[in-house]
Design a protein around this motif. Structure first.
Motif, PDB file in Angstrom:
ATOM      1  N   ASN A 209       0.835  -1.209   0.000  1.00  0.00           N
ATOM      2  CA  ASN A 209       0.000   0.000   0.000  1.00  0.00           C
ATOM      3  C   ASN A 209       0.865   1.253   0.000  1.00  0.00           C
ATOM      4  O   ASN A 209       0.585   2.222  -0.710  1.00  0.00           O
ATOM      5  N   HIS A 210       1.932   1.235   0.790  1.00  0.00           N
ATOM      6  CA  HIS A 210       2.843   2.374   0.861  1.00  0.00           C
ATOM      7  C   HIS A 210       3.501   2.646  -0.489  1.00  0.00           C
ATOM      8  O   HIS A 210       3.706   3.810  -0.879  1.00  0.00           O
ATOM      9  N   LEU A 211       3.799   1.581  -1.226  1.00  0.00           N
ATOM     10  CA  LEU A 211       4.455   1.711  -2.537  1.00  0.00           C
ATOM     11  C   LEU A 211       3.464   1.941  -3.677  1.00  0.00           C
ATOM     12  O   LEU A 211       3.878   2.146  -4.820  1.00  0.00           O
ATOM     13  N   GLY A 212       2.172   1.889  -3.376  1.00  0.00           N
ATOM     14  CA  GLY A 212       1.162   2.048  -4.420  1.00  0.00           C
ATOM     15  C   GLY A 212       1.032   0.831  -5.322  1.00  0.00           C
ATOM     16  O   GLY A 212       0.643   0.955  -6.487  1.00  0.00           O
ATOM     17  N   LEU A 213       1.329  -0.362  -4.775  1.00  0.00           N
ATOM     18  CA  LEU A 213       1.346  -1.579  -5.583  1.00  0.00           C
ATOM     19  C   LEU A 213       0.242  -2.575  -5.234  1.00  0.00           C
ATOM     20  O   LEU A 213       0.068  -3.569  -5.943  1.00  0.00           O
ATOM     21  N   ARG A 214      -0.509  -2.334  -4.153  1.00  0.00           N
ATOM     22  CA  ARG A 214      -1.448  -3.373  -3.702  1.00  0.00           C
ATOM     23  C   ARG A 214      -2.438  -3.774  -4.787  1.00  0.00           C
ATOM     24  O   ARG A 214      -2.742  -4.965  -4.961  1.00  0.00           O
ATOM     25  N   ASP A 215      -2.936  -2.808  -5.542  1.00  0.00           N
ATOM     26  CA  ASP A 215      -3.953  -3.104  -6.554  1.00  0.00           C
ATOM     27  C   ASP A 215      -3.389  -3.842  -7.764  1.00  0.00           C
ATOM     28  O   ASP A 215      -4.154  -4.313  -8.614  1.00  0.00           O
TER      29      ASP A 215
END
Length: 270
Positions: free
Chosen positions: A106-112
């Motif tokens: 989530n912090h890296l903007g990768l969860r999705d």
């Protein structure tokens, strides 16, 4: 690119270290961890350490802030985003835990970017303490694989993913540790395994090459991971497009020449 499933390990593959060790070291609990390590399985020990840190006044926010500082090679995020943008089905299979992984992604903007995360379950209880549990309950239902730690057989997870995806898919598996050897053995001919060079899974694959059906493409750092992964995706895509083109050509209607059409014209009743 819908025909490609890319399965990532997490620790020392997506991030550049072990998230468990990182949290323990950064929160000052290394000595206690090392003292308890010989007495219980790693996964159970991490649950115990979260209890110890909580009793020392460390909050779940403290844990999250440490996780957000976890080192990652600058090319890993672009590599994952590119694979996702190309239509690959991305999965995580990791012996870390869900809170650690989701906090970092989530912090890296990768969860999705990831369709699913397969890892040890965890949750924050009513007291604000992080609880961590084994993926496989090794007390009531041991997985029986002697290649893997008692709490998780990544090979069984890989088999489940293989069954769950629809149609004929190409798999690419990336990992670094001993636990990544078992799922590498589940890959088939036409699949690809990307072991991190000079890490335990690389050593095991080198020692047992005859057992690995997948094509082997090693990598050393995030820059090489990005290059090799995107090259493989591009190569698979070109092969699939070539097959589709060949099928289209095979069934394309070929116009008749004049002399072929003449007998048909003569046979038409007037």
């Amino acid at each position: 690119m819908a025909g490609i499933v890319v399965v990532f390990d997490f620790d020392k593959t997506i991030i550049d270290l072990d998230s468990d060790n990182w949290v323990i070291d950064e929160l000052g609990a290394t000595d206690l961890f090392n003292q308890l390590l010989p007495t219980m399985p790693w996964n159970s020990l991490m649950d115990r350490m979260m209890m110890e840190l909580h009793s020392q006044g460390k909050t779940i926010d403290d844990v999250a802030e440490v996780l957000k500082r976890a080192p990652i090679h600058p090319r890993i995020v672009p590599a994952i985003k590119a694979a996702h943008a190309l239509g690959c089905d991305l999965r995580v299979v990791s012996d870390a835990n869900l809170f650690f992984i989701e906090t970092i992604l989530n912090h890296l903007g990768l969860r999705d970017c990831f369709a699913e995360i397969n890892t040890n379950p965890s949750y924050v209880d009513e007291e604000g303490r992080l609880r961590i549990f084994p993926y496989h309950d090794f007390h009531s239902s041991p997985h029986g694989c002697n290649l893997c730690p008692p709490n998780m057989c990544k090979g069984l997870i890989m088999e489940r993913i293989q069954v769950s995806v629809e149609g004929k898919k190409k798999f690419i598996y990336l990992g670094d540790g001993k636990g990544d050897f078992c799922p590498s053995l589940k890959l088939r001919e036409g699949d690809y395994v990307m072991p991190r060079k000079n890490y335990p899974v690389w050593d095991l694959i080198c020692q047992n090459r005859a057992l690995v059906k997948a094509e082997i493409h090693e990598w050393s750092d995030g820059e090489e991971l990005e290059r090799v992964l995107l090259q493989l995706i591009n190569m698979i895509s070109m092969e699939e497009n070539a097959k589709l083109f060949a099928v289209d050509c095979k069934f394309e209607t070929i116009p008749m020449s004049a002399h072929e059409a003449l007998p048909q014209a003569l046979s038409v009743p007037h």
